[in-house]
Design an enzyme around this catalytic site. Structure first.
Site, PDB file in Angstrom:
ATOM      1  N   SER A 249       2.419  -6.383   8.641  1.00 10.43           N
ATOM      2  CA  SER A 249       1.879  -5.735   7.449  1.00 10.43           C
ATOM      3  C   SER A 249       1.060  -6.746   6.658  1.00 10.43           C
ATOM      4  O   SER A 249       1.245  -7.960   6.807  1.00 10.43           O
ATOM      5  CB  SER A 249       3.028  -5.210   6.585  1.00 10.43           C
ATOM      6  OG  SER A 249       2.577  -4.849   5.290  1.00 10.43           O
TER       7      SER A 249
ATOM      8  N   TYR B  82      10.649  -6.331   1.724  1.00  8.74           N
ATOM      9  CA  TYR B  82       9.768  -5.986   2.844  1.00  8.74           C
ATOM     10  C   TYR B  82       8.920  -7.197   3.234  1.00  8.74           C
ATOM     11  O   TYR B  82       8.760  -7.500   4.419  1.00  8.74           O
ATOM     12  CB  TYR B  82       8.882  -4.810   2.440  1.00  8.74           C
ATOM     13  CG  TYR B  82       8.042  -4.232   3.546  1.00  8.74           C
ATOM     14  CD1 TYR B  82       8.623  -3.543   4.605  1.00  8.74           C
ATOM     15  CD2 TYR B  82       6.654  -4.348   3.541  1.00  8.74           C
ATOM     16  CE1 TYR B  82       7.851  -3.001   5.623  1.00  8.74           C
ATOM     17  CE2 TYR B  82       5.870  -3.799   4.551  1.00  8.74           C
ATOM     18  CZ  TYR B  82       6.480  -3.130   5.588  1.00  8.74           C
ATOM     19  OH  TYR B  82       5.722  -2.593   6.606  1.00  8.74           O
TER      20      TYR B  82
END
Length: 341
Positions: free
Chosen positions: A177, A190
């Site tokens: 990501s 995250y």
């Protein structure tokens, strides 16, 4: 000017230049690598195929003739059943919870038993979860769950299947990501999991080069709408988890504002996952796959390319330009001043 010092400087510059030229030449004239134009006879394992990127990639590879091993958390779930129904007999659904050593080993046995003629060409470590919360709104359990799936799940899968991929001189692909390098409010857990994942993939790439195995990292931007990966929760859900001390710091109004801001940000993302699927397909099939695939809008590309190289003071200052950060500081400061009275 001191002659010895000057000569030393020149030698230093020449030496550095020679090293850079050598590395540059190695990058340009890398030895040829195998590639796959026709998927027939090649196996690919994809984790996290219940939905999102994994589900769509499995369909794509199946249509291209690959023998797809689709790892699903819930093989009897709607996503897995739909995938099996719309695919050929070459696609095999595997029960695979990447946090379970036993299930990963069982999946490996299944792959070995149904290994196609040309072996296991690629493993796509796609299984993952996403959630949002400021660090002080999260528990150790929240961090542990995120890391166990997004990081250790990929490590567990990689270690198990590397011997099969090494035998074919194939590919290892990791779904990361932009938050692996872009530090943003509400994405602490995250980011930790994805930054760790990239560190693992980078180390693996160097080790696997000796065996002819290519390692690629996919870095999607905002694809929340295309995957439904973002956990749906309200400001009330967050507020209920906070203890009294944190409720004294973070007022209810701010928590609701943060929730609305995050949800609105997700709604501005890509509507479909085509860009990610195409990039992952390239990583699997191209003779010279990229090390990293940064997948953001054309408008954002320059910023995200530049971001990792900027001084920390400058990257932190970027956030002050956001109206959300200004409101956050104002609201939390007002709360603290009120508490002192």
């Amino acid at each position: 000017m001191n002659t010895t010092f000057f000569i030393g400087q020149v030698v230093g510059v020449v030496s550095v230049s020679a090293v850079l030229l050598f590395v540059f030449a190695k990058l340009i004239f890398r030895h040829g690598s195998s590639h796959v134009q026709d998927g027939r006879g090649h196996g690919v394992l994809i984790t996290g195929c219940d939905s999102g990127f994994g589900n769509q990639l499995a369909r794509c590879l199946d249509h291209r003739g690959f023998v797809v091993f689709a790892g699903c958390l819930s093989p009897e779930g709607a996503g897995a059943r739909s995938l099996a129904r719309q695919s050929s007999g070459n696609l095999k659904i595997l029960k695979m919870d990447v946090t379970s050593d036993e299930e990963v080993e069982q999946a490996k046995k299944m792959v070995q038993e149904h290994l196609p003629e040309k072996g296991l060409w690629a493993v796509v470590n796609n299984a993952g979860i996403s959630d949002w919360a400021e660090i002080e709104w999260s528990t150790i359990k929240d961090f542990r769950n995120m890391v166990d799936i997004n990081l250790f799940g990929s490590i567990r899968t990689s270690v198990a299947f590397l011997p099969l991929v090494r035998a074919t001189k194939g590919r290892m692909v990791y779904m990361s990501s932009i938050f692996s390098f872009f530090n943003c409010l509400n994405m602490g857990a995250y980011s930790v999991s994805k930054r760790g994942l990239e560190a693992f993939a980078d180390c693996l790439r160097v080790e696997m080069a000796s065996f002819g195995v290519k390692v690629s990292i996919i870095q999607p931007g905002n694809f929340g709408r295309a995957t439904n990966i973002v956990k749906v929760k309200t400001g009330f859900d967050v507020w209920e988890k906070l203890d009294d001390d944190r409720k004294q710091i973070f007022n209810r109004q701010y928590v609701e504002l943060a929730s609305e801001y995050f949800q609105s940000s997700c709604r501005t993302g890509f509507q479909n996952a085509d860009m990610v699927i195409h990039a992952t397909l390239h990583a699997i099939t191209a003779a010279q796959p990229k090390y990293r695939y940064l997948l953001v809008s054309a408008l954002d590309m320059f910023f995200f390319r530049l971001f990792p190289f900027l001084p920390t003071a400058l990257t932190d200052a970027v956030f002050s330009l956001s109206s959300m950060y200004g409101k956050r500081k104002e609201m939390l400061y007002a709360k603290q001043e009120f508490s002192k009275k």
